[in-house]
Motif scaffolding. Structure first.
Motif, short mmCIF file in Angstrom:
data_model
loop_
_atom_site.label_atom_id
_atom_site.label_comp_id
_atom_site.label_asym_id
_atom_site.label_seq_id
_atom_site.Cartn_x
_atom_site.Cartn_y
_atom_site.Cartn_z
N SER A 1 2.23 -7.61 -11.40
CA SER A 1 1.60 -6.89 -12.49
C SER A 1 1.11 -5.55 -11.97
CB SER A 1 0.44 -7.69 -13.09
OG SER A 1 -0.56 -7.92 -12.12
N GLY A 2 0.73 -4.68 -12.90
CA GLY A 2 0.13 -3.41 -12.51
C GLY A 2 1.05 -2.21 -12.60
N GLY A 3 2.31 -2.44 -12.94
CA GLY A 3 3.21 -1.31 -13.09
C GLY A 3 2.89 -0.51 -14.33
N ALA B 1 10.94 2.94 -9.82
CA ALA B 1 11.77 1.77 -9.52
C ALA B 1 11.12 0.54 -10.12
CB ALA B 1 11.92 1.58 -8.01
N VAL B 2 11.86 -0.56 -10.10
CA VAL B 2 11.27 -1.86 -10.33
C VAL B 2 10.79 -2.38 -8.98
CG1 VAL B 2 11.64 -4.23 -11.11
CG2 VAL B 2 12.75 -2.32 -12.30
N TYR B 3 9.53 -2.78 -8.92
CA TYR B 3 8.94 -3.26 -7.69
C TYR B 3 8.84 -4.79 -7.72
CZ TYR B 3 7.79 1.43 -6.14
OH TYR B 3 7.88 2.73 -5.71
N TYR B 4 9.28 -5.39 -6.63
CA TYR B 4 9.30 -6.84 -6.50
C TYR B 4 8.45 -7.28 -5.32
CZ TYR B 4 13.57 -6.44 -9.32
OH TYR B 4 14.48 -6.15 -10.30
N CYS B 5 7.72 -8.37 -5.49
CA CYS B 5 7.10 -8.98 -4.33
C CYS B 5 7.92 -10.20 -3.93
CB CYS B 5 5.64 -9.34 -4.57
SG CYS B 5 5.37 -10.69 -5.72
N ALA B 6 7.81 -10.56 -2.67
CA ALA B 6 8.58 -11.65 -2.12
C ALA B 6 7.78 -12.35 -1.04
CB ALA B 6 9.90 -11.14 -1.55
N ASN C 1 17.09 -10.17 2.79
CA ASN C 1 17.81 -11.43 2.59
C ASN C 1 17.12 -12.63 3.20
OD1 ASN C 1 19.78 -10.09 1.19
ND2 ASN C 1 21.18 -9.92 2.91
N GLU C 2 16.10 -12.39 4.01
CA GLU C 2 15.38 -13.51 4.62
C GLU C 2 14.25 -14.03 3.74
OE1 GLU C 2 16.22 -12.21 9.27
OE2 GLU C 2 14.19 -12.69 8.61
N TYR C 3 13.92 -13.31 2.69
CA TYR C 3 12.84 -13.75 1.82
C TYR C 3 13.34 -14.84 0.88
CZ TYR C 3 9.53 -10.27 3.42
OH TYR C 3 8.65 -9.55 4.19
N ASP C 4 12.59 -15.91 0.80
CA ASP C 4 13.02 -17.07 0.02
C ASP C 4 12.55 -17.03 -1.44
OD1 ASP C 4 12.56 -19.30 2.83
OD2 ASP C 4 14.37 -18.32 2.10
N TYR C 5 11.42 -16.40 -1.70
CA TYR C 5 10.83 -16.45 -3.03
C TYR C 5 10.60 -15.03 -3.54
CZ TYR C 5 9.96 -21.20 -1.50
OH TYR C 5 10.11 -22.47 -1.01
N TRP C 6 10.89 -14.84 -4.83
CA TRP C 6 10.82 -13.51 -5.44
C TRP C 6 10.13 -13.58 -6.79
CZ3 TRP C 6 12.63 -8.99 -3.24
CH2 TRP C 6 13.35 -9.14 -2.05
N GLY C 7 9.41 -12.51 -7.12
CA GLY C 7 8.88 -12.35 -8.45
C GLY C 7 9.91 -11.71 -9.36
N GLN C 8 9.50 -11.49 -10.61
CA GLN C 8 10.43 -10.97 -11.61
C GLN C 8 10.46 -9.45 -11.62
OE1 GLN C 8 7.35 -11.81 -12.25
NE2 GLN C 8 6.62 -10.08 -13.49
N GLY C 9 9.51 -8.83 -10.97
CA GLY C 9 9.47 -7.37 -10.88
C GLY C 9 8.58 -6.72 -11.91
N THR C 10 8.08 -5.54 -11.56
CA THR C 10 7.29 -4.74 -12.48
C THR C 10 7.75 -3.29 -12.37
OG1 THR C 10 5.01 -4.19 -13.15
CG2 THR C 10 5.41 -4.34 -10.79
N GLN C 11 7.87 -2.63 -13.52
CA GLN C 11 8.42 -1.28 -13.55
C GLN C 11 7.35 -0.25 -13.22
OE1 GLN C 11 11.72 -0.09 -14.36
NE2 GLN C 11 10.84 1.85 -13.63
N VAL C 12 7.69 0.65 -12.32
CA VAL C 12 6.85 1.80 -12.01
C VAL C 12 7.66 3.06 -12.33
CG1 VAL C 12 5.73 3.12 -10.17
CG2 VAL C 12 5.51 0.62 -10.25
#
Length: 122
Positions: free
Chosen positions: A7-9, A92-97, A107-118
């Motif tokens: 959140s926060g984008g 960009a769309v920002y993702y946490c992982a 590619n080593e990150y196993d879990y991803w969020g859906q992204g937030t637009q900035v």
């Protein structure tokens, strides 16, 4: 299993600031290193910043070093990305992982969020 929600984008003028948050589910959040990545239209997703499980180590992409700060609050199961002096090229769309290992490799990150637009306007 870790579920992540960013959140926060939003829309901000060049030179402005935003703080992104990424809330994680589960009681094992503190075991995971966390990363932020971004993807602009027509480009590949790229690394932005990462933080170790206890916040003791951080690393940044050269393009954001000195402007962005990653931090975490394990009591709140949340990781943050403070973005200052924003530029249009930060749009960009920002993702946490999340990953057990502290790494900059996407590619080593196993879990991803859906992204937030900035979006940064000039």
């Amino acid at each position: 299993q870790v579920q992540l929600v960013e959140s926060g984008g939003g829309l901000v003028q060049a030179g402005g600031s935003l703080r992104l948050s990424c809330a994680a589910s589960g009681r094992t959040f503190s075991r995971y290193a966390m990363g932020w990545f971004r993807q602009a239209p027509g480009t590949e997703r790229e690394f932005v910043a990462a933080i170790s499980w206890n916040g003791g180590a951080t690393v940044y992409a050269d393009s954001v070093k000195g402007r962005f700060t990653i931090s975490r609050d394990n009591a709140k199961n949340t990781v943050y990305l403070q973005m200052n002096s924003l530029k249009p090229e930060d749009t960009a769309v920002y993702y946490c992982a999340a990953d057990i290992n502290y790494t900059v490799i996407m590619n080593e990150y196993d879990y991803w969020g859906q992204g937030t637009q900035v979006t940064v306007s000039s």
